[in-house]
Structure formats: structure tokens, C-alpha cells
Design a protein around this motif. Structure first.
Motif, PDB file in Angstrom:
ATOM      1  N   SER A 204       0.921  -1.155  -0.004  1.00 12.73           N
ATOM      2  CA  SER A 204       0.300  -0.152  -0.142  1.00 12.73           C
ATOM      3  C   SER A 204       0.893   1.260  -0.059  1.00 12.73           C
ATOM      4  O   SER A 204       1.990   1.163   0.173  1.00 12.73           O
ATOM      5  CB  SER A 204      -0.819  -0.126   1.365  1.00 12.73           C
ATOM      6  N   GLN A 206       1.269   3.491   2.154  1.00 14.99           N
ATOM      7  CA  GLN A 206       1.077   3.769   3.409  1.00 14.99           C
ATOM      8  C   GLN A 206       2.279   4.910   3.760  1.00 14.99           C
ATOM      9  O   GLN A 206       1.982   6.010   4.101  1.00 14.99           O
ATOM     10  CB  GLN A 206       1.147   2.738   4.333  1.00 14.99           C
ATOM     11  N   LYS A 209       2.155   8.043   1.601  1.00 14.77           N
ATOM     12  CA  LYS A 209       1.260   8.924   2.067  1.00 14.77           C
ATOM     13  C   LYS A 209       1.477   9.751   3.302  1.00 14.77           C
ATOM     14  O   LYS A 209       1.138  10.916   3.300  1.00 14.77           O
ATOM     15  CB  LYS A 209      -0.142   8.379   1.850  1.00 14.77           C
ATOM     16  N   ARG A 228       0.209  -7.984  -2.812  1.00 15.90           N
ATOM     17  CA  ARG A 228       0.552  -8.821  -1.620  1.00 15.90           C
ATOM     18  C   ARG A 228       0.553 -10.035  -2.143  1.00 15.90           C
ATOM     19  O   ARG A 228      -0.242 -10.915  -2.818  1.00 15.90           O
ATOM     20  CB  ARG A 228      -0.782  -8.583  -0.545  1.00 15.90           C
ATOM     21  N   ASP A 244      -6.835   5.181  -2.160  1.00 16.88           N
ATOM     22  CA  ASP A 244      -6.023   5.634  -0.776  1.00 16.88           C
ATOM     23  C   ASP A 244      -6.239   7.003  -0.646  1.00 16.88           C
ATOM     24  O   ASP A 244      -6.170   7.851  -1.519  1.00 16.88           O
ATOM     25  CB  ASP A 244      -4.884   5.148  -1.234  1.00 16.88           C
ATOM     26  N   HIS A 456      -3.678  -3.436  12.616  1.00 10.07           N
ATOM     27  CA  HIS A 456      -3.590  -2.572  11.714  1.00 10.07           C
ATOM     28  C   HIS A 456      -2.347  -2.258  10.858  1.00 10.07           C
ATOM     29  O   HIS A 456      -1.895  -3.144  10.015  1.00 10.07           O
ATOM     30  CB  HIS A 456      -4.481  -1.335  11.906  1.00 10.07           C
ATOM     31  N   HIS A 457      -1.689  -1.417  11.580  1.00  5.57           N
ATOM     32  CA  HIS A 457      -0.158  -1.331  11.054  1.00  5.57           C
ATOM     33  C   HIS A 457       0.548  -0.596  12.242  1.00  5.57           C
ATOM     34  O   HIS A 457       0.043   0.094  13.037  1.00  5.57           O
ATOM     35  CB  HIS A 457       0.128  -0.808   9.627  1.00  5.57           C
ATOM     36  N   SER A 495      -6.675   4.457   9.770  1.00  6.99           N
ATOM     37  CA  SER A 495      -6.550   4.708  11.117  1.00  6.99           C
ATOM     38  C   SER A 495      -6.083   6.243  11.322  1.00  6.99           C
ATOM     39  O   SER A 495      -5.627   6.856  10.215  1.00  6.99           O
ATOM     40  CB  SER A 495      -5.508   4.210  11.819  1.00  6.99           C
ATOM     41  N   ARG A 497      -2.916   8.407  12.509  1.00 10.33           N
ATOM     42  CA  ARG A 497      -1.674   7.913  12.890  1.00 10.33           C
ATOM     43  C   ARG A 497      -0.856   8.470  13.952  1.00 10.33           C
ATOM     44  O   ARG A 497      -1.196   9.727  14.325  1.00 10.33           O
ATOM     45  CB  ARG A 497      -0.577   8.440  11.659  1.00 10.33           C
ATOM     46  N   GLY A 538      -5.905   8.533   7.785  1.00  6.42           N
ATOM     47  CA  GLY A 538      -6.388   8.327   6.446  1.00  6.42           C
ATOM     48  C   GLY A 538      -7.121   7.106   6.508  1.00  6.42           C
ATOM     49  O   GLY A 538      -7.497   6.300   7.607  1.00  6.42           O
ATOM     50  N   LEU A 539      -7.365   6.465   5.260  1.00  7.31           N
ATOM     51  CA  LEU A 539      -8.182   5.367   4.965  1.00  7.31           C
ATOM     52  C   LEU A 539      -8.006   4.847   3.427  1.00  7.31           C
ATOM     53  O   LEU A 539      -7.410   5.828   2.717  1.00  7.31           O
ATOM     54  CB  LEU A 539      -9.585   5.805   5.164  1.00  7.31           C
ATOM     55  N   ALA A 540      -8.060   3.615   3.463  1.00  6.55           N
ATOM     56  CA  ALA A 540      -8.110   2.866   2.006  1.00  6.55           C
ATOM     57  C   ALA A 540      -9.240   2.042   1.557  1.00  6.55           C
ATOM     58  O   ALA A 540      -9.428   1.239   2.648  1.00  6.55           O
ATOM     59  CB  ALA A 540      -6.685   2.289   1.835  1.00  6.55           C
TER      60      ALA A 540
HETATM   61  N1  ASP Z   1      -2.723   1.347   4.104  1.00  9.52           N
HETATM   62  C1  ASP Z   1      -3.779   0.909   4.905  1.00  9.52           C
HETATM   63  C2  ASP Z   1      -3.956  -0.524   4.200  1.00  9.52           C
HETATM   64  O1  ASP Z   1      -3.457  -0.898   3.060  1.00  9.52           O
HETATM   65  C3  ASP Z   1      -4.998   1.802   4.913  1.00  9.52           C
HETATM   66  C4  ASP Z   1      -4.730   2.931   5.505  1.00  9.52           C
HETATM   67  O2  ASP Z   1      -4.353   2.593   6.921  1.00  9.52           O
HETATM   68  O3  ASP Z   1      -5.117   3.914   5.058  1.00  9.52           O
HETATM   69  O4  ASP Z   1      -4.733  -1.300   5.122  1.00  9.52           O
END
Ligand code: ASP
Length: 594
Positions: A204, A206, A209, A228, A244, A456-457, A495, A497, A538-540
């Protein structure tokens, strides 16, 4: 025989020719759907991406030469016709937009001929998917799949318009990037210039961005291709597209608000569906407790009930040992399923085992009130009554119970709930139930890795009120993370960040990174954060999933022009393929034969 279109210019797509065009001369081009020679008159259905138009050839209108040519037309020939629009002589065809008109041909050119295609080009094909994908360019001619791709295009265009109006900038991020293996497996690309080194394809955008936020771009979006290398489950693709986005100086509500309005616009303008706003929100905990899933399908009820207290004194070893080991006993009420034959109850038990259940306790209440149950013999009549009451059981209901650790109980009942709804036909495709799931756990414990991993990350912000628990009870810390869910499918997630370096360092520590390792993998991001980073979030979305649900399809392969199959190969081009020895040598790569 392939003629040129020299001197001809298409005037209309097939279905742009309407009753309003009667009397006009038109030039249309496309593929022959079918052609029937009825003696002195030939009826040809002409198809393009807009639909079908009937052409009529008679020697008196088009001359002997064109008529002779028309007798040769076969399915999938590409032709150009000049003719005059008329009201249909025969009966109106209600199934066609152009069913009340036809074009009386004055001339015909065959632009190219076609061999007989390996399957008919028609709606609702029953052709095997393998064959469809091998000849995808033919499959893509079919009207239903053309509609899907046209819808997908409109989703993309409308999304761009909406986000641009909301002050977002469309910025591309690289697809040859540094490998930062966290989450799924990376696709690697060997570097010729730096032998032994590799790029990764992005899972992504991530990190980029987030860096764009550091750089002051404020609101970013991109329709981003992501990769992936996962063991492919039924409906995954090795490459997929995200809508995204990332925003600066915002909190959860701001992100949800702009996205609700985006969703509303897409559904309103493309499907005529009025999504009620605000979209309901549910915490992760509530979603698990009530639906056994972090992506609840709200099109039907059958909610989970925690009956641990009700059965705590029951002398049934399955319940007893679950409770003694810190688990729970929960049930669902499959209303109206009480008469289900024993064989079909056993099938549900087997289904539950597929989701990790050791067994499934059931209690059927027949219409006459008689109770049949796999475990009633361990209960007093009072205990049975109390349990039935807790489950709101009525004559004709089937109660199903799972007893185990929470995670297993949720998985099993969440899956059963869906399976029963599926069997009962409760899952209507045109009933769109959106939901935000919020307050996800920040971390989840991985038995496999023997440590906590980010749910999430690693850049997801913990909830302020939980952060003090990070050492004493890391599993209890909730995150400012959210998913958008539609009818049991996760459409997207994101989420707020972390923008404070002390929280980020602590996060890395909890995730088992040494400071050196964190520096090696994410040094550029941590460094960027030293030069003034705005709070951001952000969000995707998975665009493929959005398009799939909007198109009413069961698979994302139906909304991707050239999808891959389960083993990540392309049946049309046969990718991946071995490459020339010379190419490998340039890259300094030697393949080890197995
Ligand atoms: N990059 C995250 C994902 O691919 C989404 C995000 O947190 O914006 O799941």
C-alpha cells in the motif's frame, strides 16, 4: 476479406440510435451478435458496448453486392453499416432499448471476419470460468461484464471528482520501493544495477502518503495498485486497487465524515440508492459480542447471546471446561429452524468444526413445544427453561451453542450465523447495510511469532485513554482505527496515525523491533517526523470490492478486466513464466532446480 473504413465515420453507438432518429441516415459499427437469413431479407443484430441494434438487409435497398456480402455474416464479424432508421416492421422487442426501431441498410462493409468463438458472447454465460479467463478478451465483450467495467470506471471518475472538490490532490507514489516486510509477503523485483538488491512492490502507499502529509500536501488521494504475495484465498488477487487517502489536521470524525459523503454520492449517483447518513458506528468489542465478527452483516439479526452465567451450574462437561478455562458459552437462535432434520443439524455441526469448534451444542424446540437437544440430559428442566428464555427461544426455533475461548466462539457462531442466513436466502444483494467498526484493538497476539503484532499497522495511534496500559496489558489497548463494512464485507479501513516520536518508539519496542531494526526499516519516516509532522489520518478502500458489491457480483474477478486465478497466474498470458538465461545473468540470479 477485411475492408477499411475509409470515408466512413461512425455517427452513433448502437443504442444511441433511438425512435427520435427515425428517418435519419446513420453509420453504425460493431460486432455481429447474430445474423438470420430469411430468404430475401436478412436480420442482423449489431452489438457494441452500448447494446444491440437490429439491421435489415434487403437487396432493393442495399443492392445485390452488399446483400450478397450480408449473406456471409457470422457471429463476431466486425462490420460497418450505413442505413436509414425506421420504426420496426415486426413486433417490438421489449428486451432491447432499441426494440422499437431498426436500421434499413444501404451499404455494408465487413471490417474483419471472425472465427467461431470458443463460447457464445452472451449475457449470463454458463461457460466455465477457466475458459472465460483464457479468452478474457472475448469474455470482456459480454454485456454483463461490460456493465461491470463501465460501473467501475464511473466509480473511479466520480471518486476523483468528489475528492478533488473536497480539496484532495491526486499524487502518485512509487511502485518500486524498499521492502519493509510487516504484514503480508512482498513481491520482490531484482535490481540489475545493484546486484543482490531488490525493490518491493508496494503493499500500500502507506509510508509515502504519510510523508506527503509531512510535506504539507494536506489532503492526498490515489487510485493505487497494491501487491500482496499472500497464499491466495478464494477472493483475493495478488494485485488489487485501493482508493487511498490521507488527511492532515484531522481526527477520526473528520475522516469518517468525508468518506460517508463519498459513499453517499457513489450510491446515489450510480445506483440510485440513498444511503442513510450518518452511517452507524459500532465498536469492535460490540461487533464481536453481538455478531462474532469484526465485519458484521447487518442485513439480518440472529445475534450472539452470552449465556455463560445462565449455564454456569449446568453439569455438562463441554460448558464447564470452557468456563473453567476462561472461555465463554454463547448461542444464536436460528428462528424457525427447529424442524430442521437431524441430518441437517449434523451438517451445521460439521460446518462449525471447520471454524475451529470442537463441537456444537444444539437445542431444537419443535412446534408442539417438545425439546430435542444434544445436551438437555445434562440439565434440569429449570436450567433448560432458563436457557431457552435467555435465548428468547420459541416453538419452531433452533438454538446453537459454542463453548470455548472467545475467539473460537466468535468465529464459529459468526460463521454459522452467515451460513444459516445464506441457506435461508436472507442475504439480499440490493439491501445495502453500511457500518463503521471502530476502536479496534491496537495489537493482537500472534501465537506463531510469540509476540504482539499490529492489528492494523505499526503507525496506528492508540486511544489516549488506553495508552497507559501499554506495558501492563498491551492487548487491552484500543486504537484509533476504523473499518468501513458493507453487508459483511470489509470495504476499507484506516486509522489516525502516530505523530509523536515517543509513542512511535514505544510501539516499535512492543512490536519487537530493536531501535536499530526500526531505524533500518523505517529510518526515513522517523527522520521525516523530526522536521515537523502534522497530526494526520487516512483510509483506503479496496476498489475491487466496492465495485463488486455495487455491481451485485460474487467475485472481484467479475469487476477486474484481467484478473489472476487462485495460484496467482494469468490464464490468458500464462504469466508468470520462466525467463531467458540471459535476463537472469544480467540480474545475477541463479535459479535452483528443485
Ligand atoms: N494502508 C492501509 C491499508 O492498506 C490503509 C490505511 O491505513 O490507510 O490497509
Amino acid at each position: 476479406m477485411a475492408e477499411s473504413m475509409l470515408g466512413l465515420k461512425r455517427s452513433h453507438r448502437c443504442t444511441e440510435v433511438t425512435a427520435a432518429s427515425i428517418g435519419q441516415k446513420v453509420t453504425v459499427m460493431g460486432w455481429v451478435q447474430k445474423s438470420r437469413n430469411k430468404g430475401g431479407i436478412i436480420f442482423t443484430d449489431l452489438r457494441d458496448r452500448s447494446g444491440i441494434l437490429q439491421i435489415i438487409f434487403e437487396e432493393s435497398d442495399c443492392g445485390a453486392e452488399a446483400f450478397e456480402k450480408a449473406t456471409k455474416l457470422r457471429s463476431e464479424f466486425v462490420i460497418a453499416v450505413v442505413g436509414r432508421v425506421e420504426a420496426r416492421l415486426g413486433e417490438t422487442n421489449q428486451n432491447l432499448v432499441t426494440g422499437a426501431i431498426e436500421v434499413r441498410a444501404e451499404s455494408l462493409r465487413i471490417l474483419s471476419e471472425s472465427e467461431t468463438p470458443p463460447f457464445p458472447i452472451e449475457e449470463n454465460s454458463r461457460t466455465k470460468e477457466e475458459l472465460r479467463l483464457k479468452y478474457r478478451y472475448l469474455d470482456l465483450r459480454r454485456p454483463d461484464i461490460q456493465r461491470n467495467l463501465i460501473l467501475r470506471s464511473k466509480i473511479a471518475i466520480l471518486t476523483r471528482q468528489f475528492l478533488a472538490e473536497e480539496g484532495f490532490l491526486e499524487i502518485e507514489t512509487p511502485t518500486l520501493i524498499k521492502s519493509t516486510p510487516e504484514g503480508a509477503r512482498d513481491y520482490l523485483v531484482p535490481s540489475r544495477v545493484h546486484p543482490g538488491s531488490f525493490y518491493a512492490l508496494p503493499q500500500s502507499p502507506q509510508l509515502f502518503k504519510q510523508l506527503l502529509m509531512c510535506s504539507g500536501y494536506d489532503r492526498y488521494f490515489q487510485l493505487a495498485r497494491c501487491y500482496r504475495d499472500e497464499d491466495l484465498r478464494a477472493d483475493r488477487q495478488p494485485e488489487f486497487t485501493q482508493i487511498d487517502m490521507e488527511l492532515s489536521f484531522v481526527d477520526v470524525d473528520d475522516v469518517l465524515d468525508v468518506n460517508e459523503r463519498l459513499i453517499h454520492k457513489l450510491f446515489q449517483e450510480l445506483l440510485g440508492v440513498d444511503v442513510p447518513l450518518p452511517i452507524p458506528r459500532m465498536t469492535w468489542q460490540e461487533a464481536m459480542d453481538r455478531f462474532g465478527s469484526d465485519k458484521p452483516d447487518l442485513r439480518f439479526g440472529m445475534e450472539l447471546v452470552n449465556v455463560s452465567d445462565v449455564v454456569k451450574d449446568v453439569d455438562f462437561i463441554v460448558f464447564r471446561s470452557a468456563l473453567e478455562n476462561g472461555g465463554t458459552v454463547r448461542g444464536i437462535n436460528a428462528e424457525g429452524e427447529g424442524g430442521r432434520p437431524r441430518k441437517k443439524i449434523d451438517a451445521l455441526v460439521e460446518y462449525a468444526k471447520g471454524y475451529g469448534a470442537k463441537g456444537l451444542a444444539w437445542l431444537a424446540i419443535h412446534e408442539d413445544g417438545e425439546i430435542k437437544s444434544s445436551f438437555a440430559k445434562f440439565m434440569t428442566p429449570e436450567q433448560t427453561d432458563a436457557l431457552v428464555k435467555a435465548m428468547d427461544g420459541k416453538p419452531g426455533d433452533l438454538l446453537l451453542f459454542a463453548a470455548d475461548q472467545n475467539k473460537v466462539v466468535w468465529d464459529v457462531l459468526g460463521a454459522l450465523r452467515l451460513e444459516i442466513a445464506r441457506q435461508r436466502g436472507l442475504l439480499k444483494k440490493d439491501d445495502f447495510r453500511f457500518l463503521w467498526v471502530t476502536e479496534f484493538p491496537l495489537l493482537e497476539y500472534s501465537e506463531e511469532q510469540g509476540r504482539y503484532v499490529a492489528m492494523h499497522h505499526p503507525f496506528t495511534m492508540p486511544m489516549d485513554e488506553d495508552w497507559h496500559l501499554i506495558d501492563s496489558d498491551p492487548g487491552a489497548v484500543r486504537a484509533k482505527a476504523y473499518d468501513i463494512v458493507l453487508n459483511g464485507t470489509e470495504l476499507g479501513g484506516g486509522s489516525v496515525r502516530i505523530h509523536q516520536s515517543d509513542i512511535q518508539s514505544k510501539m516499535f519496542e512492543v512490536l519487537g523491533f530493536t531501535p536499530e531494526k526500526a531505524q533500518e526499516q523505517f529510518g526515513f519516516l522517523l527522520e521525516a517526523f523530526r522536521y515537523g509532522v502534522p497530526p494526520h489520518a487516512g483510509l483506503a478502500y479496496g476498489l475491487d470490492r466496492v465495485a463488486m458489491l455495487m455491481a451485485g457480483c460474487d467475485s472481484i474477478r467479475e469487476v477486474i478486466a484481467f484478473p489472476k486465478v487462485k495460484d496467482a497466474s494469468c490464464l490468458m498470458t500464462e504469466a508468470p513464466t520462466p525467463v531467458d538465461q540471459k535476463q537472469l545473468e544480467e540480474l545475477g540470479i541463479r535459479v535452483i532446480e528443485e
